[in-house]
Design an enzyme around this catalytic site. Sequence first.
Site, short mmCIF file in Angstrom:
data_model
loop_
_atom_site.label_atom_id
_atom_site.label_comp_id
_atom_site.label_asym_id
_atom_site.label_seq_id
_atom_site.Cartn_x
_atom_site.Cartn_y
_atom_site.Cartn_z
CD GLU A 171 9.83 -1.27 10.91
OE1 GLU A 171 9.77 -1.59 12.13
OE2 GLU A 171 8.87 -0.77 10.28
CG ASP A 180 -0.22 -0.20 2.54
OD1 ASP A 180 0.92 -0.69 2.53
OD2 ASP A 180 -0.78 0.16 3.57
#
Length: 242
Positions: A190, A107
């Site tokens: 992350e 997205d």
Amino acid sequence: KIPPLYVITPTYRRPEQIPELIRMSHTLMLVENVHWLVIEDAKVPTKEVTKFLNRTGLRFQHLTAPMPAKYKQKKGVKPRGVSNRNRGLKWIRANATEGVFYFADDDNTYDLDLFTQIRRTKKVSMFPVGLCTKFGLSSPVVKDGKFSGFYDGWVAGRRFPVDMAGFAVSVKFLLQRPNATMPYRAGFEEDGFLRSLAPFEPREIELLGDNCTRILAWHTQTKKNEPSAALDMKLYRSTNLV
Ligand code: UDP
Ligand code: MN
């Protein structure tokens, strides 16, 4: 020939899935020697995704990697896209020898310069991401051409407070780190992954985007559609519209 660029895209079934993938495929059609790893959070591939990928003309791999049940059933924030990305890493370990990979959510919005710049990555490169956290931007901070810290609206004790769209990794560098993996820890995906690339220090980060003065990726989010449209794509399926 230019070395391959592997784009690892987690995706899951929802009414917005096909339109997101269409937009993303149009971006990737403008990129040289790109290999798209589309990994569904699903037990079996979604028919519409299979049909769609086959008509893009892109070089792709369609894989599945369901989120483990214990995380799926959990209330609150889930580790979204983690099983998918780890499946992508597994594919790269088994099939790739050179080039660079990048985690690209289905997205987001990608500047075409991103794809030319990340190809230079020797170890790990980083660059600004727009529309991120409460600061509106997530980026390494650069002073006199050198890395000097991070700018991010949510640091939370992270050693690498960056967005998923804000870094790229060399395939050879990954292959030298057989234990590198993304943790099932919402908010710390992350950081956990980048830590698992040890030995790797923040000062080794390759700074892209003209010394991090330009946004190369945008963390856009599509608004959820009305519940009626969210009937798990039943309408689209039954009518064969997609
Ligand atoms: N995703 C997934 N399973 C889920 C939710 C999300 O595979 O249950 C994928 C999604 O398609 C996207 C990535 O994981 O590529 C990140 O999810 P999302 O965009 O919802 O996260 P946000 O942008 O809100 O951080
Ligand atoms: Mn997103």
